[in-house]
Design an enzyme around this catalytic site. Structure first.
Site, PDB file in Angstrom:
ATOM      1  N   LEU A 102      16.538  43.542  71.438  1.00 60.94           N
ATOM      2  CA  LEU A 102      16.635  44.212  72.743  1.00 60.94           C
ATOM      3  C   LEU A 102      16.547  45.715  72.536  1.00 60.94           C
ATOM      4  CD1 LEU A 102      19.638  42.288  74.353  1.00 60.94           C
ATOM      5  CD2 LEU A 102      17.295  42.279  75.214  1.00 60.94           C
ATOM      6  N   GLU A 132      24.471  40.594  82.560  1.00 60.55           N
ATOM      7  CA  GLU A 132      25.437  39.686  81.931  1.00 60.55           C
ATOM      8  C   GLU A 132      25.958  40.344  80.653  1.00 60.55           C
ATOM      9  OE1 GLU A 132      22.319  36.988  81.645  1.00 60.55           O
ATOM     10  OE2 GLU A 132      21.932  37.340  79.524  1.00 60.55           O
ATOM     11  N   LYS A 134      26.705  41.214  76.754  1.00 59.12           N
ATOM     12  CA  LYS A 134      25.972  41.112  75.497  1.00 59.12           C
ATOM     13  C   LYS A 134      26.974  40.588  74.480  1.00 59.12           C
ATOM     14  CE  LYS A 134      22.965  43.682  72.390  1.00 59.12           C
ATOM     15  NZ  LYS A 134      23.554  43.202  71.158  1.00 59.12           N
ATOM     16  N   ASP A 136      28.788  39.392  71.216  1.00 57.94           N
ATOM     17  CA  ASP A 136      28.725  39.945  69.864  1.00 57.94           C
ATOM     18  C   ASP A 136      28.987  38.835  68.845  1.00 57.94           C
ATOM     19  OD1 ASP A 136      28.461  41.764  67.895  1.00 57.94           O
ATOM     20  OD2 ASP A 136      30.389  42.747  68.198  1.00 57.94           O
ATOM     21  N   ARG A 155      18.748  32.961  63.797  1.00 59.63           N
ATOM     22  CA  ARG A 155      17.686  33.869  64.204  1.00 59.63           C
ATOM     23  C   ARG A 155      16.764  34.209  63.031  1.00 59.63           C
ATOM     24  NH1 ARG A 155      16.404  39.243  64.411  1.00 59.63           N
ATOM     25  NH2 ARG A 155      15.410  39.922  66.338  1.00 59.63           N
ATOM     26  N   TYR A 245      21.832  32.066  76.971  1.00 63.25           N
ATOM     27  CA  TYR A 245      21.464  33.065  77.980  1.00 63.25           C
ATOM     28  C   TYR A 245      19.962  33.231  78.177  1.00 63.25           C
ATOM     29  CZ  TYR A 245      21.612  35.470  73.476  1.00 63.25           C
ATOM     30  OH  TYR A 245      21.459  35.782  72.166  1.00 63.25           O
ATOM     31  N   LYS A 341      24.780  49.527  75.625  1.00 63.51           N
ATOM     32  CA  LYS A 341      25.760  49.374  74.542  1.00 63.51           C
ATOM     33  C   LYS A 341      27.050  50.112  74.862  1.00 63.51           C
ATOM     34  CE  LYS A 341      24.606  48.382  70.552  1.00 63.51           C
ATOM     35  NZ  LYS A 341      24.508  47.276  69.628  1.00 63.51           N
ATOM     36  N   CYS A 435      56.275  46.343  40.838  1.00 63.25           N
ATOM     37  CA  CYS A 435      56.567  46.340  42.276  1.00 63.25           C
ATOM     38  C   CYS A 435      57.013  47.747  42.669  1.00 63.25           C
ATOM     39  CB  CYS A 435      57.660  45.327  42.585  1.00 63.25           C
ATOM     40  SG  CYS A 435      58.244  45.455  44.277  1.00 63.25           S
ATOM     41  N   CYS A 438      61.064  47.139  43.733  1.00 61.67           N
ATOM     42  CA  CYS A 438      62.116  46.707  42.791  1.00 61.67           C
ATOM     43  C   CYS A 438      61.698  46.857  41.331  1.00 61.67           C
ATOM     44  CB  CYS A 438      62.544  45.274  43.088  1.00 61.67           C
ATOM     45  SG  CYS A 438      61.303  44.061  42.612  1.00 61.67           S
ATOM     46  N   CYS A 453      54.918  40.378  43.668  1.00 62.79           N
ATOM     47  CA  CYS A 453      56.210  40.644  43.049  1.00 62.79           C
ATOM     48  C   CYS A 453      56.945  39.309  43.113  1.00 62.79           C
ATOM     49  CB  CYS A 453      56.961  41.703  43.872  1.00 62.79           C
ATOM     50  SG  CYS A 453      58.715  41.756  43.509  1.00 62.79           S
ATOM     51  N   CYS A 458      63.853  40.780  45.836  1.00 64.16           N
ATOM     52  CA  CYS A 458      63.289  42.116  46.060  1.00 64.16           C
ATOM     53  C   CYS A 458      63.602  42.559  47.493  1.00 64.16           C
ATOM     54  CB  CYS A 458      61.776  42.074  45.836  1.00 64.16           C
ATOM     55  SG  CYS A 458      60.936  43.588  46.336  1.00 64.16           S
TER      56      CYS A 458
END
Ligand code: IVH
Length: 697
Positions: A102, A132, A134, A136, A155, A245, A341, A435, A438, A453, A458
């Site tokens: 697009l 409509e 888009k 994602d 695709r 769509y 967008k 850690c 501790c 750890c 701890c």
């Protein structure tokens, strides 16, 4: 798709099948249409009329007959989504028509410009547009021949993609068959987008992190990655969905006229919706003139975070197919459509330093501190780097300029460093061997990416365990949020989980910011948590790999939590969805004397360790009463209502009979209601009356 009459007939059939112990081959068609109807209610309308358990009961009935009569199995039977074994490879296939991209626009001027060109190319004074979202996700192409789904493909490069038909069949919002023939269509190619909704994505990432794996960056990557998994059963678990769509190509049956709906884009969306597809029929809008188009795009952008799935813009399409043909396309995109967008939720910042945080299971998570920067309207200054491998794979260094993205409800993440901007002064990130809290030496399982750890005492782990215990999905102790737990721990007011139930309210009352009211609320919330259902307590304990679903399975299996002391790993493995890793973790938890001591302490302090549902003598308010739900309740989800019934000692029945005491009725109630009216002893109540029964009103 289904008229009121058809809905009623299908609901009647549903009730019949739910009460039938068996069904014969003559009922296969009816079983399939009932299952398809409920898939549609669940996956397309998001408005189920029966519980998952009831759906499974009918599904098993059909499976049973098909097992005995394999010759009568049809390729579009709901049982045929289930695939066994692994897919060998995804052969490359050609799209019937190339999948174009697009053209993009970013503001109202771009859209006005698009409108001007559209008028020029068509010679029209004013153009009708259809707008409509888009979506994602990952683009797909579907081919149906003689009403059957014959191919699903990615695709790819737009000309060729991968044949992923087996995985496409795992997506319940894509029908295995659809009555295109009723419109005279013999073959059709449809375009759409596969998505994973925000909730499922979050849930999936939580599972990954629980296993010490790095979470997926965003729902888009999760959807496209899932489509390439070779194990269809794993694909099914991810709960993908698909919006369609665009119709890119179709062939009519000989002598059939062009269907009236196939004269415009809005018509095509309607046709797809009528045939049971999830098209943006409800989200789309038509307008004449570009001004209203711009307004609709802006309005939608403002609401993008309220949607359950990710969208990254709107698509504006010339509605009339005749005008679309007149405008044509470039080799890259159609001239009759443009994407508007939304503002990017990305930003650049500087990586200042990396902190190492200790989680409740001892996992060490590197967290990047970045110069505070606004991304998508939220200030971001802290970004999780998940584990050492992520740092290495992304080749991150302190001082780097980094690209940060934040998708919807998703936690922000670093996309990549801008390596070209390096000055040579950047410093290596050094992962600690001890850690940070501790100082115990860190440990890493060979199969994991996470350092841990292993000192369960701890202090950092203890605090995180308490925070998890009181959290909303666990014991839900309001007023004892993260900040208060940390404060009380630092002040020595709380040392461990049982300490929640011996809190010294006088001392808390003397702290700044704690008035009588907040103390009363806190005390009430703590008291209330003592009788939370067992599955919440199990989840709250934070046993590794035990999420909310497994916690429910476990709670269901016992009368008292300490029964697990005597469970072998084999017994645990026999429970639904409990694999070797989970079983091992549960087994070790209940063999550990320190954990058992804590559970005994909790019980002494009044926390309910019994499974109320299984305890006949405790007598909840609904003890001895049986319930059935029908239709959609105004506020409660079906699962919530069912949980409340069981929590209060009531029993759920699967059909109307003289054994039933209460039928709780919502909107669109079906034949269960009619049947119940004929049995005098059944009380028919609505949601309000039900809530009153359990004292929640
Ligand atoms: S129409 C010729 N409509 O966005 C038809 N595409 O950035 C072209 N997409 O490749 C596609 N939502 O994968 C169309 N409502 C929508 C869409 C949509 C998402 C994707 C599609 C396309 C990409 C272009």
């Amino acid at each position: 798709m289904y008229s009121k009459e058809q809905t009623q007939v299908l609901q009647k059939k549903t009730d019949k099948f739910l009460q039938a112990k068996q069904a014969g081959p003559s009922e296969m068609d009816a079983l399939r249409s009932v299952l398809r109807f409920h898939e549609y209610r669940y996956y397309i309308l998001n408005d189920p009329l029966i519980s998952d358990f009831e759906y499974d009961t009918i599904f098993k009935l059909l499976e049973g007959i098909e097992r005995e009569h394999p010759d009568l199995v049809t390729p579009d039977s709901p049982t045929q989504r289930v695939a066994k074994g692994l897919t060998k490879d995804f052969p490359t296939v050609q799209h019937l028509v190339p999948m174009l991209s697009l053209d993009n626009s970013y503001n109202s001027e771009d859209l006005v410009d698009f409108d001007r060109k559209a008028k020029e190319l068509t010679g029209e004074q004013q153009i009708e547009y259809c707008i409509e979202p888009k979506f994602d996700g990952a683009g797909i192409s579907l081919i149906y021949e003689n009403d059957l789904l014959v191919r699903g493909a990615t695709r790819g490069d737009g000309v060729e993609g991968d044949d992923i038909t087996t995985n496409i069949k795992q997506i319940r919002s894509i029908p295995l068959s659809a009555r295109f023939s009723s419109y005279g269509i013999q073959q059709i190619e449809i375009r759409g987008e596969v998505l994973i909704n925000k909730n499922n994505f979050k849930h999936f990432n939580e599972q990954l992190m629980e296993q010490g794996l790095a979470p997926l960056a965003n729902p888009r990557n999760a959807a496209s990655g899932t489509l390439r998994i070779k194990d269809p059963a794993e694909v099914a678990k991810r709960n993908l969905e698909a919006f369609v769509y665009h119709i890119s190509d179709f062939t009519l049956q000989e002598g059939k006229p062009l269907p009236e709906l196939l004269r415009s884009h809005a018509g095509a969306l309607k046709l797809l919706w009528e045939l049971g597809f999830k098209s943006p029929e409800k989200e789309k809008k038509q307008f004449r003139g570009i001004e209203q188009v711009v307004r609709y795009c802006y309005d939608f952008e403002a609401q993008r975070d309220d949607l359950p799935y990710e969208i990254d813009g709107m698509v504006v399409k010339v509605n009339s197919f005749a005008l679309q043909d007149k405008m044509g396309m470039t080799s890259h995109h159609p001239r009759w459509a443009i994407a508007y967008k939304f503002k990017a939720r990305q930003g650049t910042s500087t990586l200042l330093q990396v902190e190492f945080q200790v989680g409740r299971t001892g996992s060490i998570t590197p967290v990047a501190k970045i110069a505070a920067t606004p991304i998508g309207g939220v200030m971001v200054s802290s970004v999780s780097l998940f584990n050492e491998e992520v740092i290495r794979e992304k080749d991150l260094m302190i001082g780097d300029t980094v690209l940060v993205e934040r998708a919807g409800d998703v936690i922000p993440y670093i996309v990549k460093p801008q390596s070209a901007l390096r000055t040579g002064k950047e410093k290596k990130i050094i992962f600690p061997h001890q850690c940070p809290v501790c100082k115990t030496r860190l440990f890493k399982e060979p199969s994991e990416a996470v350092w841990r750890c292993i000192n369960i005492e701890c202090p950092a782990q203890v605090v995180e365990r308490i925070i998890h215990f009181v959290s909303k999905d666990a014991m839900d102790i309001r007023g004892l949020g993260e900040a208060n737990v940390r404060k009380f721990y630092e002040l020595g007011l709380i040392r461990d989980i049982p300490g929640i139930y011996t809190l010294d309210f006088d001392k808390i009352g003397s702290l700044e910011g704690f008035g009588k009211k907040s103390i009363d609320n806190l005390s009430a919330a703590i008291a209330h948590s003592k009788s939370q259902p067992l599955h919440r307590l199990i989840f709250a304990l934070g046993i590794r790999f035990v999420g909310e679903t497994t916690a429910k399975t476990l709670a269901h299996a016992v009368s008292h939590l300490l029964d697990f002391k005597n469970y072998s790993t084999e017994q645990l493995l026999a429970l639904e969805d409990v694999g070797p890793k989970v079983a091992g973790s549960i087994y070790h938890f209940f063999q550990n004397p320190a954990n058992l001591k804590m559970l005994h302490q909790l019980e002494k302090l009044g926390v309910q360790l019994k499974n109320i549902k299984k305890e006949n003598t405790t007598g909840g308010t609904l003890q001895g009463l049986s319930f059935l739900l029908t239709g959609t309740l105004p506020r409660l989800k079906r699962s919530e209502a069912e949980e409340l019934i069981e929590q209060h000692g009531g029993k759920l029945l699967s059909g109307v009979s003289s054994k039933l005491n209460y039928l709780v009725v919502g909107e669109d109630a079906g034949s269960k209601l009619e049947k119940a009216k004929k049995i005098n002893s059944i009380k028919i109540i609505n949601e309000d009356e039900f809530l009153q029964l359990i004292g929640k009103k």
